[in-house]
Motif scaffolding. Structure first.
Motif, PDB file in Angstrom:
ATOM      1  N   GLY A   1       0.797  -1.214   0.000  1.00  0.00           N
ATOM      2  CA  GLY A   1       0.000   0.000   0.000  1.00  0.00           C
ATOM      3  C   GLY A   1       0.833   1.268   0.000  1.00  0.00           C
ATOM      4  O   GLY A   1       0.549   2.210   0.741  1.00  0.00           O
ATOM      5  N   ARG A   2       1.857   1.307  -0.852  1.00  0.00           N
ATOM      6  CA  ARG A   2       2.702   2.497  -0.954  1.00  0.00           C
ATOM      7  C   ARG A   2       2.546   3.134  -2.326  1.00  0.00           C
ATOM      8  O   ARG A   2       2.459   2.447  -3.346  1.00  0.00           O
ATOM      9  N   ALA A   3       2.506   4.460  -2.354  1.00  0.00           N
ATOM     10  CA  ALA A   3       2.410   5.179  -3.623  1.00  0.00           C
ATOM     11  C   ALA A   3       3.754   5.128  -4.352  1.00  0.00           C
ATOM     12  O   ALA A   3       4.811   4.914  -3.736  1.00  0.00           O
ATOM     13  N   VAL A   4       3.692   5.318  -5.671  1.00  0.00           N
ATOM     14  CA  VAL A   4       4.888   5.244  -6.505  1.00  0.00           C
ATOM     15  C   VAL A   4       4.962   6.492  -7.378  1.00  0.00           C
ATOM     16  O   VAL A   4       3.959   6.913  -7.974  1.00  0.00           O
ATOM     17  N   ASP A   5       6.154   7.089  -7.453  1.00  0.00           N
ATOM     18  CA  ASP A   5       6.391   8.207  -8.366  1.00  0.00           C
ATOM     19  C   ASP A   5       6.969   7.645  -9.657  1.00  0.00           C
ATOM     20  O   ASP A   5       8.000   6.943  -9.647  1.00  0.00           O
ATOM     21  N   VAL A   6       6.297   7.913 -10.785  1.00  0.00           N
ATOM     22  CA  VAL A   6       6.711   7.327 -12.054  1.00  0.00           C
ATOM     23  C   VAL A   6       6.915   8.405 -13.111  1.00  0.00           C
ATOM     24  O   VAL A   6       6.320   9.493 -13.045  1.00  0.00           O
ATOM     25  N   ARG A   7       7.756   8.076 -14.070  1.00  0.00           N
ATOM     26  CA  ARG A   7       7.856   8.841 -15.322  1.00  0.00           C
ATOM     27  C   ARG A   7       7.302   7.929 -16.405  1.00  0.00           C
ATOM     28  O   ARG A   7       7.814   6.837 -16.618  1.00  0.00           O
ATOM     29  N   TYR A   8       6.225   8.382 -17.051  1.00  0.00           N
ATOM     30  CA  TYR A   8       5.446   7.507 -17.931  1.00  0.00           C
ATOM     31  C   TYR A   8       5.421   8.068 -19.352  1.00  0.00           C
ATOM     32  O   TYR A   8       5.282   9.274 -19.551  1.00  0.00           O
ATOM     33  N   ARG A   9       5.561   7.148 -20.325  1.00  0.00           N
ATOM     34  CA  ARG A   9       5.503   7.534 -21.738  1.00  0.00           C
ATOM     35  C   ARG A   9       4.138   7.172 -22.295  1.00  0.00           C
ATOM     36  O   ARG A   9       3.738   6.012 -22.270  1.00  0.00           O
ATOM     37  N   ARG A  10       3.402   8.159 -22.792  1.00  0.00           N
ATOM     38  CA  ARG A  10       2.080   7.913 -23.344  1.00  0.00           C
ATOM     39  C   ARG A  10       2.051   8.285 -24.820  1.00  0.00           C
ATOM     40  O   ARG A  10       3.014   8.846 -25.349  1.00  0.00           O
ATOM     41  N   TRP A  11       0.908   8.021 -25.481  1.00  0.00           N
ATOM     42  CA  TRP A  11       0.851   8.203 -26.933  1.00  0.00           C
ATOM     43  C   TRP A  11       0.591   9.642 -27.344  1.00  0.00           C
ATOM     44  O   TRP A  11       0.940  10.062 -28.443  1.00  0.00           O
ATOM     45  N   ARG A  12      -0.045  10.448 -26.478  1.00  0.00           N
ATOM     46  CA  ARG A  12      -0.352  11.827 -26.864  1.00  0.00           C
ATOM     47  C   ARG A  12       0.617  12.791 -26.187  1.00  0.00           C
ATOM     48  O   ARG A  12       1.249  12.477 -25.185  1.00  0.00           O
ATOM     49  N   ALA A  13       0.687  14.010 -26.727  1.00  0.00           N
ATOM     50  CA  ALA A  13       1.597  15.019 -26.187  1.00  0.00           C
ATOM     51  C   ALA A  13       1.021  15.629 -24.904  1.00  0.00           C
ATOM     52  O   ALA A  13      -0.200  15.782 -24.796  1.00  0.00           O
ATOM     53  N   PRO A  14       1.877  15.996 -23.956  1.00  0.00           N
ATOM     54  CA  PRO A  14       3.304  15.657 -23.924  1.00  0.00           C
ATOM     55  C   PRO A  14       3.490  14.165 -23.669  1.00  0.00           C
ATOM     56  O   PRO A  14       2.794  13.591 -22.830  1.00  0.00           O
ATOM     57  N   GLN A  15       4.407  13.557 -24.389  1.00  0.00           N
ATOM     58  CA  GLN A  15       4.537  12.099 -24.327  1.00  0.00           C
ATOM     59  C   GLN A  15       5.065  11.600 -22.996  1.00  0.00           C
ATOM     60  O   GLN A  15       4.658  10.544 -22.525  1.00  0.00           O
ATOM     61  N   GLU A  16       5.972  12.334 -22.388  1.00  0.00           N
ATOM     62  CA  GLU A  16       6.517  11.922 -21.088  1.00  0.00           C
ATOM     63  C   GLU A  16       5.914  12.778 -19.979  1.00  0.00           C
ATOM     64  O   GLU A  16       5.982  14.007 -20.036  1.00  0.00           O
ATOM     65  N   VAL A  17       5.318  12.100 -18.994  1.00  0.00           N
ATOM     66  CA  VAL A  17       4.677  12.815 -17.881  1.00  0.00           C
ATOM     67  C   VAL A  17       5.132  12.194 -16.567  1.00  0.00           C
ATOM     68  O   VAL A  17       5.497  11.012 -16.507  1.00  0.00           O
ATOM     69  N   ASN A  18       5.096  12.985 -15.516  1.00  0.00           N
ATOM     70  CA  ASN A  18       5.407  12.515 -14.168  1.00  0.00           C
ATOM     71  C   ASN A  18       4.106  12.364 -13.388  1.00  0.00           C
ATOM     72  O   ASN A  18       3.233  13.238 -13.433  1.00  0.00           O
ATOM     73  N   ARG A  19       3.960  11.249 -12.703  1.00  0.00           N
ATOM     74  CA  ARG A  19       2.744  10.970 -11.958  1.00  0.00           C
ATOM     75  C   ARG A  19       3.086  10.336 -10.611  1.00  0.00           C
ATOM     76  O   ARG A  19       4.069   9.598 -10.488  1.00  0.00           O
ATOM     77  N   ARG A  20       2.256  10.633  -9.602  1.00  0.00           N
ATOM     78  CA  ARG A  20       2.291   9.845  -8.364  1.00  0.00           C
ATOM     79  C   ARG A  20       1.086   8.921  -8.422  1.00  0.00           C
ATOM     80  O   ARG A  20      -0.061   9.377  -8.504  1.00  0.00           O
ATOM     81  N   LEU A  21       1.332   7.620  -8.387  1.00  0.00           N
ATOM     82  CA  LEU A  21       0.267   6.629  -8.535  1.00  0.00           C
ATOM     83  C   LEU A  21       0.092   5.840  -7.249  1.00  0.00           C
ATOM     84  O   LEU A  21       1.071   5.542  -6.550  1.00  0.00           O
ATOM     85  N   ARG A  22      -1.149   5.496  -6.983  1.00  0.00           N
ATOM     86  CA  ARG A  22      -1.480   4.605  -5.869  1.00  0.00           C
ATOM     87  C   ARG A  22      -1.952   3.283  -6.470  1.00  0.00           C
ATOM     88  O   ARG A  22      -3.102   3.146  -6.883  1.00  0.00           O
ATOM     89  N   PRO A  23      -1.066   2.288  -6.547  1.00  0.00           N
ATOM     90  CA  PRO A  23      -1.379   1.036  -7.257  1.00  0.00           C
ATOM     91  C   PRO A  23      -2.447   0.204  -6.552  1.00  0.00           C
ATOM     92  O   PRO A  23      -2.346  -0.058  -5.356  1.00  0.00           O
ATOM     93  N   TYR A  24      -3.465  -0.221  -7.316  1.00  0.00           N
ATOM     94  CA  TYR A  24      -4.529  -1.068  -6.785  1.00  0.00           C
ATOM     95  C   TYR A  24      -4.377  -2.523  -7.213  1.00  0.00           C
ATOM     96  O   TYR A  24      -4.951  -3.405  -6.585  1.00  0.00           O
ATOM     97  N   GLY A  25      -3.633  -2.781  -8.298  1.00  0.00           N
ATOM     98  CA  GLY A  25      -3.486  -4.164  -8.747  1.00  0.00           C
ATOM     99  C   GLY A  25      -2.742  -4.257 -10.052  1.00  0.00           C
ATOM    100  O   GLY A  25      -2.492  -3.247 -10.728  1.00  0.00           O
ATOM    101  N   LEU A  26      -2.367  -5.492 -10.408  1.00  0.00           N
ATOM    102  CA  LEU A  26      -1.664  -5.772 -11.662  1.00  0.00           C
ATOM    103  C   LEU A  26      -2.457  -6.797 -12.462  1.00  0.00           C
ATOM    104  O   LEU A  26      -3.026  -7.734 -11.899  1.00  0.00           O
ATOM    105  N   VAL A  27      -2.465  -6.613 -13.777  1.00  0.00           N
ATOM    106  CA  VAL A  27      -3.211  -7.500 -14.675  1.00  0.00           C
ATOM    107  C   VAL A  27      -2.280  -7.968 -15.788  1.00  0.00           C
ATOM    108  O   VAL A  27      -1.560  -7.154 -16.371  1.00  0.00           O
ATOM    109  N   LEU A  28      -2.288  -9.277 -16.062  1.00  0.00           N
ATOM    110  CA  LEU A  28      -1.536  -9.834 -17.180  1.00  0.00           C
ATOM    111  C   LEU A  28      -2.506 -10.147 -18.308  1.00  0.00           C
ATOM    112  O   LEU A  28      -3.396 -10.976 -18.160  1.00  0.00           O
ATOM    113  N   LYS A  29      -2.356  -9.458 -19.432  1.00  0.00           N
ATOM    114  CA  LYS A  29      -3.250  -9.627 -20.583  1.00  0.00           C
ATOM    115  C   LYS A  29      -2.421 -10.001 -21.800  1.00  0.00           C
ATOM    116  O   LYS A  29      -1.649  -9.194 -22.314  1.00  0.00           O
TER     117      LYS A  29
END
Length: 321
Positions: free
Chosen positions: A146-174
């Motif tokens: 239950g710890r938040a994570v600071d990430v640098r994320y690359r997305r498809w729209r501009a600006p492509q690189e963004v910084n976010r603080r995320l609170r992870p709820y789960g992981l999914v394998l698809k």
């Protein structure tokens, strides 16, 4: 078999009907599995008559002892060596499986080994390399603690690189791809592809996952919404018999289903005309060109012109114009 053993251990005497109802099987299957349990060397005995049933010999217990917290977490992935390795749990899975097998009676241990020998899961799809996910173990830690994570994320729209603080709820394998379901600072829940995370650092912030949040239900809703947003238009196409046979290997299942439900014969040569969903002119053009001469775009005009233009460029590249 293991469920049946633990059921008898926790409930005591049970009728075959009670076993069947509890495990969701037929009474006949319950009798068969009780016999198999006896044959495996487990001391199960039956008392006939009214009020009788099956129970374990007094004092008999099977225990899973010495299992660490990490091994207990990893037990869920005991049959999934690939995903377990992605999550950084390969060693724990191996240790947990060995301890689980060691706790089983000889007969059940042999049966478990036979089952493991004939089933194997390979999650990634064909024609692509498995994705590299070096940040995944960190997200596992964040989800479980239950710890938040600071990430640098690359997305498809501009600006492509963004910084976010995320609170992870789960992981999914698809289909071999890992996704993180997390809430951003505005509390909006979103889905992030783990391979698009460029940097990640655990923060000191602690959080509680919302009560009632269901990861499976969220993912189903997300997929439904994704499909609704994905296809924004339609196209009318004609397919040869060969093109229709090749369709499942070259386009998404939604397009195949659309062809099956809307196809009508045109002429006596086996060609059909159908209406399919499309994401965009660019995307549809790329998909349909895989079928070569076995497809013709009838409408819309924009897509037909895109096909003509692309074929023209190919012809010039090969010196045909």
């Amino acid at each position: 078999m293991l469920s049946l053993l633990l059921l008898l251990q926790s409930r005591g005497r049970m009728s075959a009907r009670g076993v069947a109802d509890e495990l969701g099987v037929s009474v006949r299957t319950a009798y068969r599995d009780l016999a198999r349990l006896q044959a495996a060397g487990v001391p199960v005995y039956a008392e006939p008559g009214r009020g009788g049933g099956y129970q374990l010999l007094d004092g008999y217990r099977t225990r899973l002892t010495g299992m660490s917290e990490g091994e207990a977490r990893a037990l869920f992935f005991a049959g999934l060596p690939g995903p377990a390795a992605d999550l950084g749990l390969a060693a724990e899975v191996t240790a947990a499986r060995l301890k689980l097998l060691a706790a089983l009676p000889t007969g059940l241990r042999e049966e478990a080994a036979r089952t493991a020998a004939v089933f194997h899961l390979d999650a990634p799809g064909w024609y692509r390399e498995p994705e590299q996910t070096p940040q995944l173990p960190l997200f596992v830690d964040a989800v479980l603690t239950g710890r938040a994570v600071d990430v640098r994320y690359r997305r498809w729209r501009a600006p492509q690189e963004v910084n976010r603080r995320l609170r992870p709820y789960g992981l999914v394998l698809k289909s071999g791809t890992w996704y993180l379901v997390a809430a951003a600072t505005d509390s909006r829940i979103a889905t992030y592809r783990v391979t698009q995370v460029l940097d990640a650092v655990l923060s000191d912030e602690r959080f509680d996952r919302p009560q009632g949040f269901d990861l499976g239900a969220y993912w189903t809703s997300y997929l439904d919404d994704f499909q609704a947003r994905r296809y924004t238009g339609t196209a009318t196409i004609r397919l040869s018999p060969q093109g229709r046979r090749r369709l499942p290997d070259n386009v998404p299942p939604e397009v195949v289903r659309a062809v099956d439900s809307t196809a009508t014969a045109v002429g006596d040569d086996g060609w059909v005309e159908a209406v399919i969903p499309t994401e965009s002119t660019y995307h549809a053009c790329g998909e349909l060109l895989r079928l070569g001469v076995d497809v013709e775009v009838v409408a819309p005009a924009e897509l037909r012109q895109a096909m003509v233009a692309t074929v023209g460029v190919l012809a010039r590249a090969y010196g045909l114009h």
